[in-house]
Design a protein around this motif. Structure first.
Motif, PDB file in Angstrom:
ATOM      1  N   TRP A 201       0.792  -1.227   0.000  1.00  0.00           N
ATOM      2  CA  TRP A 201       0.000   0.000   0.000  1.00  0.00           C
ATOM      3  C   TRP A 201       0.824   1.276   0.000  1.00  0.00           C
ATOM      4  CZ3 TRP A 201      -3.657  -2.243  -1.929  1.00  0.00           C
ATOM      5  CH2 TRP A 201      -4.261  -3.383  -1.398  1.00  0.00           C
ATOM      6  N   HIS A 202       1.932   1.305   0.725  1.00  0.00           N
ATOM      7  CA  HIS A 202       2.768   2.513   0.715  1.00  0.00           C
ATOM      8  C   HIS A 202       3.297   2.777  -0.684  1.00  0.00           C
ATOM      9  CE1 HIS A 202       2.670   1.713   5.050  1.00  0.00           C
ATOM     10  NE2 HIS A 202       2.898   3.001   5.187  1.00  0.00           N
ATOM     11  N   GLU A 203       3.678   1.719  -1.389  1.00  0.00           N
ATOM     12  CA  GLU A 203       4.194   1.882  -2.748  1.00  0.00           C
ATOM     13  C   GLU A 203       3.084   2.274  -3.721  1.00  0.00           C
ATOM     14  OE1 GLU A 203       6.866  -1.297  -4.016  1.00  0.00           O
ATOM     15  OE2 GLU A 203       7.141  -1.778  -1.889  1.00  0.00           O
TER      16      GLU A 203
ATOM     17  N   ASP B  52      -1.725  10.953   1.406  1.00  0.00           N
ATOM     18  CA  ASP B  52      -1.907  10.403   2.753  1.00  0.00           C
ATOM     19  C   ASP B  52      -3.288   9.778   2.917  1.00  0.00           C
ATOM     20  OD1 ASP B  52       0.668  11.179   3.438  1.00  0.00           O
ATOM     21  OD2 ASP B  52       0.005  13.047   4.390  1.00  0.00           O
TER      22      ASP B  52
ATOM     23  N   LEU C 256      -3.411   6.464   1.007  1.00  0.00           N
ATOM     24  CA  LEU C 256      -2.749   5.413   1.775  1.00  0.00           C
ATOM     25  C   LEU C 256      -3.648   4.935   2.912  1.00  0.00           C
ATOM     26  CD1 LEU C 256      -0.394   3.613   2.573  1.00  0.00           C
ATOM     27  CD2 LEU C 256       0.596   5.584   3.784  1.00  0.00           C
TER      28      LEU C 256
END
Length: 129
Positions: free
Chosen positions: A29-31, A56, A59
């Motif tokens: 998910w961060h990527e 943000d 994410l």
């Protein structure tokens, strides 16, 4: 803009679509969020009129999802270059999940060139069936 420059932008944006599918299926998910511009926005295919705005918030929306196995298959990718720093695109999407029937839809994207490279400025999904 030369034809080679146009093709390079088209390829970079098409690669962004493939990276999005692969990272989404791997629950990275961060990527996935980093594929968006900081002020980018997303609307899921299941809620195409409900925008999630900002990297943000995108994410957080992915992190809030219950775990599930998926496989996104994207095809019919067409990128139209608007300028050296902006492009739009459309792609067909087939989503396999644990549900009995796959979901078929599409994405309409707007891309912008940032200091980090090409990113999604906007990604709007919709379902056909």
């Amino acid at each position: 803009m030369t034809p080679d420059q146009r093709r390079a932008i088209e390829q970079d944006c098409a690669r962004l679509i493939a990276l999005y599918a692969n990272r989404n299926d791997a629950a990275r998910w961060h990527e996935v969020a980093m594929l968006y511009a900081p002020e980018g926005r997303m609307a899921r295919p299941t809620a195409p009129d409900e925008w999630i705005e900002g990297r943000d918030a995108i994410l957080a929306a992915f992190l809030a999802r219950p775990p599930r196995a998926t496989r996104h298959v994207c095809s019919n990718i067409v990128i139209d270059v608007l300028s050296p720093v902006e492009a739009v695109g459309e792609s067909a999407m087939l989503l396999f999940t644990g549900d009995p029937a796959p979901k078929v839809g599409s994405f309409h994207d707007r891309f912008i060139l940032t200091g980090e490279g090409w990113r999604f400025a906007e990604r709007r999904g919709s379902l056909l069936f």
